[in-house]
Design a protein around this motif. Structure first.
Motif, PDB file in Angstrom:
ATOM      1  N   ARG A  49      -0.528  18.669  60.087  1.00 34.56           N
ATOM      2  CA  ARG A  49       0.316  19.774  60.539  1.00 34.56           C
ATOM      3  C   ARG A  49       0.230  20.017  62.032  1.00 34.56           C
ATOM      4  O   ARG A  49       1.115  20.614  62.610  1.00 34.56           O
ATOM      5  N   GLU A  53      -0.357  14.912  71.502  1.00 37.04           N
ATOM      6  CA  GLU A  53       0.317  13.818  72.201  1.00 37.04           C
ATOM      7  C   GLU A  53      -0.539  13.345  73.356  1.00 37.04           C
ATOM      8  O   GLU A  53      -1.188  14.147  74.025  1.00 37.04           O
ATOM      9  N   VAL A  62       8.415   7.201  80.135  1.00 33.75           N
ATOM     10  CA  VAL A  62       7.247   7.845  79.560  1.00 33.75           C
ATOM     11  C   VAL A  62       7.566   8.364  78.163  1.00 33.75           C
ATOM     12  O   VAL A  62       8.535   9.077  77.966  1.00 33.75           O
ATOM     13  N   GLY A  63       6.767   7.962  77.210  1.00 27.46           N
ATOM     14  CA  GLY A  63       6.881   8.501  75.856  1.00 27.46           C
ATOM     15  C   GLY A  63       5.499   8.786  75.337  1.00 27.46           C
ATOM     16  O   GLY A  63       4.517   8.210  75.813  1.00 27.46           O
ATOM     17  N   PRO A  64       5.401   9.687  74.363  1.00 25.27           N
ATOM     18  CA  PRO A  64       4.073  10.076  73.903  1.00 25.27           C
ATOM     19  C   PRO A  64       3.456   9.071  72.934  1.00 25.27           C
ATOM     20  O   PRO A  64       4.157   8.357  72.235  1.00 25.27           O
ATOM     21  N   ARG A  89       1.629  20.770  71.823  1.00 28.00           N
ATOM     22  CA  ARG A  89       2.846  21.503  72.178  1.00 28.00           C
ATOM     23  C   ARG A  89       2.759  22.980  71.799  1.00 28.00           C
ATOM     24  O   ARG A  89       2.127  23.324  70.802  1.00 28.00           O
ATOM     25  N   PRO A  90       3.443  23.843  72.534  1.00 29.84           N
ATOM     26  CA  PRO A  90       3.437  25.272  72.186  1.00 29.84           C
ATOM     27  C   PRO A  90       3.956  25.462  70.751  1.00 29.84           C
ATOM     28  O   PRO A  90       4.858  24.750  70.319  1.00 29.84           O
ATOM     29  N   GLY A  91       3.383  26.392  70.050  1.00 32.50           N
ATOM     30  CA  GLY A  91       3.816  26.654  68.687  1.00 32.50           C
ATOM     31  C   GLY A  91       3.086  25.822  67.658  1.00 32.50           C
ATOM     32  O   GLY A  91       3.297  25.988  66.470  1.00 32.50           O
ATOM     33  N   GLN A  92       2.260  24.888  68.094  1.00 40.06           N
ATOM     34  CA  GLN A  92       1.495  24.078  67.145  1.00 40.06           C
ATOM     35  C   GLN A  92       0.052  24.569  67.114  1.00 40.06           C
ATOM     36  O   GLN A  92      -0.541  24.829  68.148  1.00 40.06           O
TER      37      GLN A  92
ATOM     38  N   THR B 616      12.289  10.809  72.210  1.00 42.54           N
ATOM     39  CA  THR B 616      11.611  10.569  73.483  1.00 42.54           C
ATOM     40  C   THR B 616      12.402   9.633  74.384  1.00 42.54           C
ATOM     41  O   THR B 616      12.258   9.686  75.600  1.00 42.54           O
ATOM     42  N   ASN B 630       8.747  24.476  69.303  1.00 39.24           N
ATOM     43  CA  ASN B 630       7.903  24.277  68.106  1.00 39.24           C
ATOM     44  C   ASN B 630       7.813  22.837  67.637  1.00 39.24           C
ATOM     45  O   ASN B 630       7.667  22.573  66.456  1.00 39.24           O
TER      46      ASN B 630
END
Lengths: 233, 631
Positions: A49, A53, A62-64, A89-92, B616, B630
């Motif tokens: 859940r 990254e 650039v990619g994660p 990330r925000p919200g996680q 991405t 989110n």
């Protein structure tokens, strides 16, 4: 038609000779392992859940590199040596990840050989002194919910406390065979919350069960949990 | 002499042929490709281009996306050995994503070329340009529903090969700006589109108005209900609409809907060819192929025609398997969750009466009696046990219930065996199932009826079906009007809702409208028409009804009609025949609620699912694009 075998032999030999060169890169060999902790105590979350990254700059687009935090609050990845940026990330996650201007701040990680590191985060709540035990045909749990983020802007209330039981060690709102919810409004004393849930019949029978306490925080999607406890029936 | 003459003639001819200028000689017009000028020289020619654009309109649920696209979460069981939609515990962030700027570029090119055309008649040109802009608005609406605010590109972009692509990188517009763009474009072009209620597959004035009505309603509800999920927003407004804008959107939605209802865009009405049989009427609304242009309800369809190369296999995939025209069918099995949401005719909600107060089964002589006195749309949407499927009765029963409580059943469709104490061979399972994890069987105990073509041959692969895919219809316009009026606190809301309900067989009109009523009305009227997910998203109910928790039978039958009711797993209702010789119940039917063995997952809609992921590659290509919240 007459098959000319010497051509085939030549072809096979030729391709063997040409393909002899090693063409593989070495696989990434530096292991990054670590935990998300609050003052040394790992943050327990739900399976699959809370993603994290890793970014590496300097190679064009650039990619994660994606990964998820394990239920025990650990993470791991095999990487090449170099400099990486770690970000959630925000919200996680049931914690407040530092942000600036709506974007998540990243942590710089320099890999030179394997590395183990703990990342300090700021959870909204912590589940303290969880006691989960079997009593008769029930599982009972008591714990203390400690509010960590107390300021008016970011502080949140408890939406509900839940006790989950499951056949396997994946125990959460999604994976459970029995649960009890206690609404946040029904909690009178956060220092002593108790929950009881019945152990359902398990087919095929097994003589153990896993249990876990979860805390849902208002407005935060991911729950924070207590460590999974294995109970023998 | 003769020889000389021949020689001279020949060399003269050769000289003449060789006189052509090199540039002319090499400049040969291709025979197989038309230039854009040529293709827009004639209206018939241009129609074939716009037809291609119509053909590529993006839908989420549609015949062209196969039966899987009809499996709405909680509303249907997919009849296969097992299927990801009922086994997964949620959706990836990329689910429902659409970033099809290639299509948008071609629409932009179409508009530019049609505008530049010199020989087209002025009236034709106006209509083509309006249609191009209509399709562009339709596509932006489709993208904004899924992705939130996106870059608005209104002209074809060209790369100059300078090594610097920054002129092609555009930032995301605000979500409200995209909705505004859609509404404004449709508003501007609606006058250029014909008032033509018999034209169903090209844009007309009513199509534009219907789309305004839906788009403005979506924007309004995102503005209003977005306040309940404050984290589903971005500081730049790319996602999320300020609550203060809600009422103006609702007003626009109501105005557009009223423009259709009052007939200013042509005459549309609810389909009512069978006023005495509301179920038959609701069934025919979708499959009345005899006179498609004469269907007064449809506004915009994707049309199909057999023996023309454009037909679809929805009937092949969904005909009841017993007596099917192909060894295939029964894919979409509507769930008990949906079936019990159809109200009783006295406007109340009730679970299907399968048990009495003390928990004993209720015995039925005819399985159809269980579904009596319900919303007529139930039988128009779902094939229930005991009813007629595709022109013949379906054979749905899960086995024999014996007096001692055991069940005698079989492992395959229409299995023949012996009942205890008898030597006669009998069928122990219906030829249509239900059987767990057996393909084509009615695993939920139900089959879908909506869109299943009764025409002979429509279920065979060689023929297929020409039932049109309905994108917009009049009943939805009425429901849009009802919802917009309700949100604006106007008393007229109840009137619109009652029109739709009257056609569904309700003789007692409602006196008040509530939010709950609107949610349920859309769920049952527009079931399997591609509305459910977007409706739940715009009301910000998706993360509540699909919260990832497993469901129980008690929970399923409680609080029917509550829009916040959990709907994470589809349930089944299996009929059994009673075998108890000597008892008065012998030969009667009982019903049991079961959860299919293939239903293992429980849908969980995360806050990050409200807007699909921008992948991405796009983010890396265009640093001006901000990420979704989110995720």
């Amino acid at each position: 038609m007459k098959v000319k075998y010497h051509f085939i032999v030549l072809l096979v030999l030729g391709s063997i000779a040409l393909s002899c060169k090693k063409d593989n890169y070495a696989p990434p060999s530096s292991a990054l392992t670590g935990r998300l902790v609050y003052k040394g105590e790992p943050i327990q979350v739900e399976y699959d859940r809370v993603p994290f990254e890793l970014y590496q700059y300097g190679f064009g687009k650039v990619g994660p590199i994606n990964g998820t935090i394990t239920p025990e609050g650990t993470f791991s990845h095999m990487l090449f040596d170099g400099e990486y940026k770690f970000v959630i990330r925000p919200g996680q996650g049931p914690f407040l990840w530092p942000q600036s201007g709506g974007k998540a701040d990243s942590i710089s990680i320099i890999m030179a050989g394997s590395k183990s590191m703990d990342i300090e985060v700021n959870p909204y709540y912590m589940i303290r002194t969880p006691q989960v035990a079997k009593s008769g045909t029930n599982v009972t749990a008591t714990f203390k919910a400690e509010k960590i983020i107390t300021d008016a802007v970011n502080g949140k209330s408890i939406e509900r406390a839940s006790l989950y039981v499951n056949k396997t060690q994946f125990v959460s709102g999604t994976d459970n065979i029995g649960k009890t919810d206690l609404a946040g409004t029904a909690i009178t004393d956060p220092n002593s919350i108790s929950l009881t849930t019945a152990i359902p019949t398990i087919t095929p029978t097994q003589n153990y069960i896993f249990a876990r306490i979860g805390l849902k925080i208002t407005g935060v999607e991911d729950m924070i949990f207590s460590p999974v406890v294995k109970l023998n029936l | 002499m003769k020889k000389i003459l021949t020689l001279v003639t020949f060399s003269l001819l050769l000289g003449m042929a060789g006189c052509k200028k090199d540039s002319e000689f090499l400049n040969v017009q291709p025979f197989a490709i038309l230039t854009s000028e040529q293709s827009f020289s004639d209206a018939n020619q241009a129609v074939s281009i716009v037809a291609d654009l119509y053909n590529r309109v993006a839908d989420m649920t549609a015949f062209k996306n196969s039966w899987e696209s009809f499996i709405d979460p909680g509303e249907a069981v997919p009849s296969t050995f097992g299927h990801v939609t009922v086994q997964r515990n949620g959706w990836g962030f990329g689910e429902w994503g659409n970033w099809d700027y290639g299509y948008l570029r071609e629409i932009n090119l179409f508009i530019e070329r049609a505008t530049a055309a010199t020989t087209l008649a002025e009236a034709d040109k106006k209509r083509f340009v309006a249609e191009g802009r209509f399709l562009r608005a339709a596509h932006y609406f489709e993208i904004v529903k899924r992705m939130g605010g996106v870059p608005i590109i209104t002209k074809s972009l060209l790369y100059d090969y300078s090594g610097d692509a920054s002129s092609l990188q555009n930032p995301r517009a605000k979500e409200s700006e995209v909705y505004d763009f859609v509404i404004k474009e449709l508003d501007e072009i609606k006058g250029d589109l014909p008032i033509a209620p018999r034209t169903k597959d090209r844009a007309t004035r009513a199509t534009a108005l219907a789309m305004i009505s839906r788009a403005a309603l979506y924007a309004g509800s995102i503005a209003k209900y977005g306040a309940t999920t404050p984290t589903v927003a971005l500081p730049g407004g790319e996602v999320g609409i300020p609550a203060s804008m809600a009422n103006s959107y609702y007003q626009k939605s109501l105005d557009a809907a009223k423009a259709i209802i009052n007939g200013s865009a042509g005459s549309y009405s609810l389909y009512n060819k069978f006023p005495t049989n509301a179920s038959q009427n609701f069934t025919s609304l979708f499959v009345d192929n005899a006179d498609k242009p004469g269907n007064p309800e449809t506004i915009w369809i994707e049309d199909y025609k057999i023996r023309s190369g454009k037909q679809h296999g929805f009937t092949i995939q969904n005909q009841p398997i017993f007596g099917a025209e192909e060894v295939e069918g029964g894919r979409v099995n509507p769930s008990l969750n949906l079936v019990q949401s159809f109200e009783l005719l006295d406007n109340t909600f009730a679970p299907l009466p399968i048990k009495d107060a003390s928990g004993n089964p209720i015995y039925y002589n005819d399985p159809m009696d269980l579904f009596a006195n319900r919303d007529a749309r139930l039988h128009g949407t779902v094939v229930v046990p005991g009813s007629i499927g595709k022109n013949r009765p379906v054979d749905i029963f899960a086995g024999y219930q014996l007096a001692n409580g055991t069940v005698v059943s079989g492992p395959s469709l229409g299995f023949i065996g012996k009942l205890p104490g008898s030597t006669a061979d009998v069928k122990l399972v219906g030829s249509d199932g239900p059987l767990n994890a057996i393909e084509y069987s009615a695993q939920s105990g139900f089959y879908i009826r909506k869109f299943v073509d009764p025409a002979v041959g429509s279920g065979s692969r060689g023929t297929g079906s020409e039932v049109p895919w309905i994108r917009y219809r009049y009943a939805e316009v009425l429901l849009n009007a009802a919802e917009a009026a309700f949100e604006l606190n106007l008393p007229e809301a109840v009137g619109y809702l009652n029109q739709v309900r009257k056609r569904a067989g309700f003789n007692t009109p409602l006196t008040t409208v509530t939010f709950d009523r609107i949610v349920n009305e859309r769920r049952v009227e527009l079931a399997f028409e591609g509305h459910l997910i977007f409706d739940k998203k715009r009301w910000r109910l998706a993360h509540i009804v699909w919260d990832g928790s497993q469901m129980t039978e008690t929970e399923l039958t409680a609080n029917i009609g509550d829009p916040r009711k959990r709907n994470t797993q589809p349930f089944a209702l299996w009929p059994y025949k009673v075998h108890d010789p000597g008892s008065p119940n012998h030969g009667k039917w009982i019903f049991k609620i079961v959860k299919n063995s293939i239903v293992t997952g429980a849908s969980r809609f995360q806050l990050g699912n409200y807007y699909s992921e921008i992948n991405t590659t796009i983010l890396a290509n265009n640093p001006k694009i901000v990420r979704q919240p989110n995720q």
